[in-house]
Structures are given as structure tokens and as C-alpha cells.
Write a protein that holds these residues in place. Structure first.
Motif, PDB file in Angstrom:
ATOM      1  N   TRP A 156      -2.739   4.897   6.988  1.00  0.00           N
ATOM      2  CA  TRP A 156      -1.497   4.500   6.341  1.00  0.00           C
ATOM      3  C   TRP A 156      -0.431   5.587   6.371  1.00  0.00           C
ATOM      4  N   PHE A 189      -7.629   7.386   3.659  1.00  0.00           N
ATOM      5  CA  PHE A 189      -6.552   6.408   3.502  1.00  0.00           C
ATOM      6  C   PHE A 189      -5.403   6.712   4.464  1.00  0.00           C
ATOM      7  N   CYS A 222     -11.430   2.749   1.608  1.00  0.00           N
ATOM      8  CA  CYS A 222     -11.402   4.181   1.886  1.00  0.00           C
ATOM      9  C   CYS A 222     -12.062   4.936   0.743  1.00  0.00           C
ATOM     10  N   LEU A 247      -7.457   3.011  -3.041  1.00  0.00           N
ATOM     11  CA  LEU A 247      -8.406   3.466  -2.023  1.00  0.00           C
ATOM     12  C   LEU A 247      -9.546   2.476  -1.859  1.00  0.00           C
ATOM     13  N   SER A 292      -8.510  -0.573  -0.040  1.00  0.00           N
ATOM     14  CA  SER A 292      -8.278  -0.267   1.377  1.00  0.00           C
ATOM     15  C   SER A 292      -9.555   0.138   2.101  1.00  0.00           C
ATOM     16  N   ALA A 308       0.824  -1.218   0.000  1.00  0.00           N
ATOM     17  CA  ALA A 308       0.000   0.000   0.000  1.00  0.00           C
ATOM     18  C   ALA A 308       0.855   1.264   0.000  1.00  0.00           C
ATOM     19  N   TYR A 325       0.996   3.847  -3.163  1.00  0.00           N
ATOM     20  CA  TYR A 325       0.513   5.214  -2.958  1.00  0.00           C
ATOM     21  C   TYR A 325       1.552   6.228  -3.429  1.00  0.00           C
TER      22      TYR A 325
END
Length: 463
Positions: free
Chosen positions: A207, A196, A190, A185, A188, A152, A156
Motif C-alpha cells: 500500500w 502493509f 498483514c 493490518l 489487509s 486503506a 492508515y
């Protein structure tokens, strides 16, 4: 199913007519791909072909192949290594050109855009399979959690590096990077980047800590300037985390912001000051006052007031206006404060000193635009200033030394003008506080000065 050249390189074959489940195990494919990709003999064209083949394989297989047969932590770790390797491969050039420029003016930027587009598609495929795995009972959280913990953060950072308009991006790379970010997102659970980073629910940590840990090697004094994307990724991330979630991460975000603000290039100084301003507005004052942080930030900002760049002065003054109340409250709590003047007085004095001879209109406008804010904070010092002025006027009026009378008269005149200005700035509060003082005054010259103040109509001070 067609044989992919990548599998030829890995010396594997798919039996004629067999489906995707006949691919070699994911762990073996990923592991040997990384070895082949990192080999010194692999040219840029060869690596581009390998990525296209890997993308074709990822599109052909399902999440069961990618996650289902993995040993404990094998595939998540390999996926992290894959993401990191491809991120480095598709990253922008290590040095940003001094004069800026367009992507088409530098072949290296065009190459980055082409690589980033292909890599983004591969990452999108991985994220889509993570999302698909969430709905399978055999995989579910047992796979999704470990995989996201590994990939992740790097995913990102890659998406944010390529999602905005930069020298190394194109319309296509920005589109696929946004698609990757949206997919991450969703995987996750979110709905937005702030969720996020901070966590979608109160019991989640988000995160941000993982992202900052991934960024940490790139945000040191010796490394942050090597990649032109680092400062933008950091600023983008910081701006999406607000109160109360930013406070626990102060130690991670304050040093990089100070580094940016201390750079020799004006655009980096501005970006750094904007980061500092966001921190000041979204971190509790008590946290800022610990370990002398607020004084460090103040001195960093104060030094920028000597700049002649109107854009920088504007962001610095706005930042100082939010910092000064915190700093002065902290100084008031010190048992022995050797400081002679308040920081806000230092700032105002320097601004007025620089503004008087300044001939650059943009800079004069910036000074004038921000002066009212300093005036409106004036009322909190009304009692101190009024007492000091009256004491000075009384000393001058009752002075029986050899000081010439014209000098004393001029001092009283200037002090009277200061009282009138202070009355205007405090919306008539000086008149209220002076009620009865003139009647009890014994010195006629001082009584005359106080009469002028009382009879002066109240005016608002505007730029």
C-alpha cells in the motif's frame, strides 16, 4: 431499537420494534450524513453529536447492511469520502507552535484529542465490518477489495497521525489509534506495518504507493508545513520500507526528504537528514546516481556542515559516510571530471577546519567521534596520496632554485610527517610500498626522510 437523533435529522424513522435491517440503505445514510456534516450551519457541537450517532448506528448494524445492498462502487466511494471528511475534522491544528508546549496549554489540542477519539472508534467499527465481510461468501473479496482500495490509505494516515505521542494526542487517542491500525493490518491480511506497505507476499505491491498518493498534496513546497503531522507521518512511513522495496518509490520519497532537510528549523533539518540517510542505505546506488540525484543530496548535506548544532552535525556526518563512496564512484565514471578534489577530501578538510577553533565541547566531541571513519577510508587513496607526496618531496629535494634551505627543510619535514601519518592510517602499508625506494634514491636528504618513515613504529590512529 432506539431512534438515533441523526436519523431524525435525516428525516427517517425506524418502525417500533424493528431490528437493524430496517435502517435506511447505507448509501442514503452515508450520502446525506456527508451533506449534513459539510453544511455551513453545522456547529462543532452538532458535528460531535452527529458523529456519536453515526458511531451508534455503525455499531448496531452488520456488514451486510453496510456492504450488501450497495450498487457498484457506491458504498466504497462514500466510505472514502466519509473517512476523508472525518480525518479533516479530527486533524491537528494547521500550524505547530514554535516553542512546542503541552496539549493542556492549548485548548485546540484538547479539542483535537476529543474528536480523534470519537472518529477512531467509528473507523474501528468500519474496519471490523470489513474483516467480518471476508468470511461471508456473498460479500467476500468482491466487497473487501474495492472497499480497502478506497479507505486503506486514508485510514492508515489517520492512525499514524494519532498513534504516537504528539502535542495533539493523549493516552486515549494513542490507544484507539493503535487499535485502528491493528484492525487495518488484520483486514489487509498483514502482520506488521512493513508488510502493509510493501506487501505481505512477493506477488503483492503493498500500500506504499497508495499512501504516498494520499500524502502527495501535503508534501509540496507550499503545503508540507501547514500540518504539523505531515512530516511525522511521512518519516514513519519511510522508515518502515527497506531494501529492495523502497527503490521503485525513490521519486516519491526523495523530494519530501530534501524539503524537510532544507527547512530553517533544526528539528526539521535533522528529520530530513535522517530520511535521506534511510534512502541512501535502502536504495540501489545505480538509482541514486541517475539524474544527478547523488550530487543533489551531497550538496544539501554539505551545506549543513556549517551548522553549529551538534545533533545536526552528527546525523549529517553519518549520512555522508554512507553517501560519499556512492558519489565518488559516480564521479570516477564521468568522462571529463573538472572536480579538483574528491568530495570526501572536501568534507574532511571542512571538518578539520571547523574543529580546530571550535570551543563548544559537544560539537568538538561530534567531530572527534566521526574522524576515525574518515581515516579508515583513507587506505583506498593510499596509492594516490603516496605518489603525490613522493613527487613533491623529490621536487623539493632536487630544487636548485633560490628557495632558502630552511624552507626546503621544513617542507621535507612536514611531508615526512604526512608519510608517517599515512602509514599509521594504513596500518603499515606505506612501509611495504616504500621497500627498495630508499636504496635506489640518489638524494641524501630524501633518503633520510624515507629512513625516518621506515623506522617509525606503526601506531593505530584513534580519537
Amino acid at each position: 431499537m432506539a431512534q438515533h437523533p441523526l436519523l431524525d435529522s435525516l428525516q427517517w424513522a425506524i418502525p417500533e420494534g424493528q431490528g437493524c435491517l430496517e435502517y435506511p440503505p447505507a448509501e442514503q445514510v452515508l450520502s446525506q450524513f456527508l451533506q449534513l456534516f459539510a453544511s455551513r450551519g453545522a456547529s462543532s457541537d452538532a458535528k460531535a453529536g452527529m458523529i456519536k450517532d453515526l458511531l451508534a448506528i455503525l455499531e448496531a448494524v452488520d456488514c451486510q447492511w453496510l456492504f450488501g445492498s450497495c450498487h457498484q462502487n457506491a458504498t466504497p466511494t462514500l466510505l472514502r469520502d466519509l473517512v476523508v471528511a472525518l480525518t479533516l475534522y479530527a486533524g491537528p491544528p494547521q500550524q505547530e507552535p514554535e516553542g512546542g508546549g503541552l496539549p493542556s496549554s492549548d485548548p485546540s489540542y484538547a479539542a483535537v484529542a476529543s474528536r480523534a477519539a470519537d472518529v477512531s472508534l467509528g473507523f474501528i467499527s468500519i474496519v471490523a465490518k470489513v474483516e467480518s465481510a471476508k468470511g461471508l461468501e456473498r460479500l467476500g473479496t468482491a466487497v473487501v477489495g474495492p472497499v480497502l482500495r478506497q479507505v486503506a490509505g486514508p485510514l492508515y494516515l489517520f492512525a499514524v497521525t494519532h498513534v504516537a505521542e504528539r502535542l495533539w494526542t493523549t493516552q486515549k487517542t494513542r490507544r484507539v489509534a493503535q487499535e485502528l491500525l491493528d484492525g487495518l493490518l488484520q483486514a489487509s491480511d498483514c502482520r506488521s506495518v512493513p508488510e502493509f506497505l510493501r506487501g505481505a507476499r512477493e506477488d503483492e505491491t503493498g500500500w506504499l504507493a497508495v499512501v504516498m498518493q494520499c500524502l502527495k498534496p501535503e508534501l509540496t513546497k507550499d503545503t508540507w508545513q501547514r500540518s504539523p503531522a505531515t512530516k511525522h507521518v511521512f518519516s514513519y512511513t519511510l522508515q518502515h520500507v527497506t531494501r529492495p522495496w523502497l527503490g521503485p518509490h525513490l521519486e516519491k520519497v526523495l523530494p519530501p526528504s530534501l524539503l524537510l532537510s532544507d527547512d530553517y528549523r533544526e528539528e526539521n533539518k535533522i528529520l530530513g537528514v535522517q530520511c535521506l540517510h534511510h534512502i541512501i542505505r535502502n536504495v540501489p546506488a545505480a538509482d541514486l546516481c541517475q539524474y544527478n540525484r547523488v550530487q543533489v543530496v551531497y550538496h544539501a548535506l554539505f551545506n549543513h556542515l556549517y551548522s553549529k548544532d551538534a545533533r545536526l552535525i552528527q546525523v549529517v556526518l553519518l549520512c555522508l559516510l554512507d553517501l560519499l563512496p556512492i558519489l565518488e564512484k559516480a564521479l570516477q565514471r564521468l568522462p571529463h571530471n573538472p572536480q579538483l578534489g574528491a568530495p570526501s577530501d572536501e568534507v574532511l578538510q571542512l571538518v578539520l577546519t571547523h574543529m580546530e577553533p571550535e570551543h563548544r565541547l559537544p560539537l568538538r566531541r561530534v567531530y572527534a567521534r566521526n574522524l576515525p571513519a574518515f581515516v579508515e577510508r583513507m587506505s583506498c587513496r593510499l596509492a594516490v596520496l603516496l605518489k603525490a607526496l613522493l613527487r613533491m618531496m623529490l621536487d623539493v629535494a632536487t630544487d636548485r632554485s633560490l628557495t632558502p634551505e630552511p624552507v626546503k627543510a621544513e617542507l621535507l619535514q612536514k611531508a615526512t610527517e604526512c608519510l608517517i601519518l599515512l602509514d599509521h592510517a594504513s596500518h603499515g602499508q606505506v612501509k611495504v610500498l616504500l621497500q627498495g625506494v630508499r636504496r635506489s634514491c640518489q638524494d641524501e636528504s630524501l633518503k633520510e626522510c624515507l629512513r625516518k618513515v621506515e623506522e617509525e613504529p606503526v601506531k593505530s590512529i584513534t580519537p
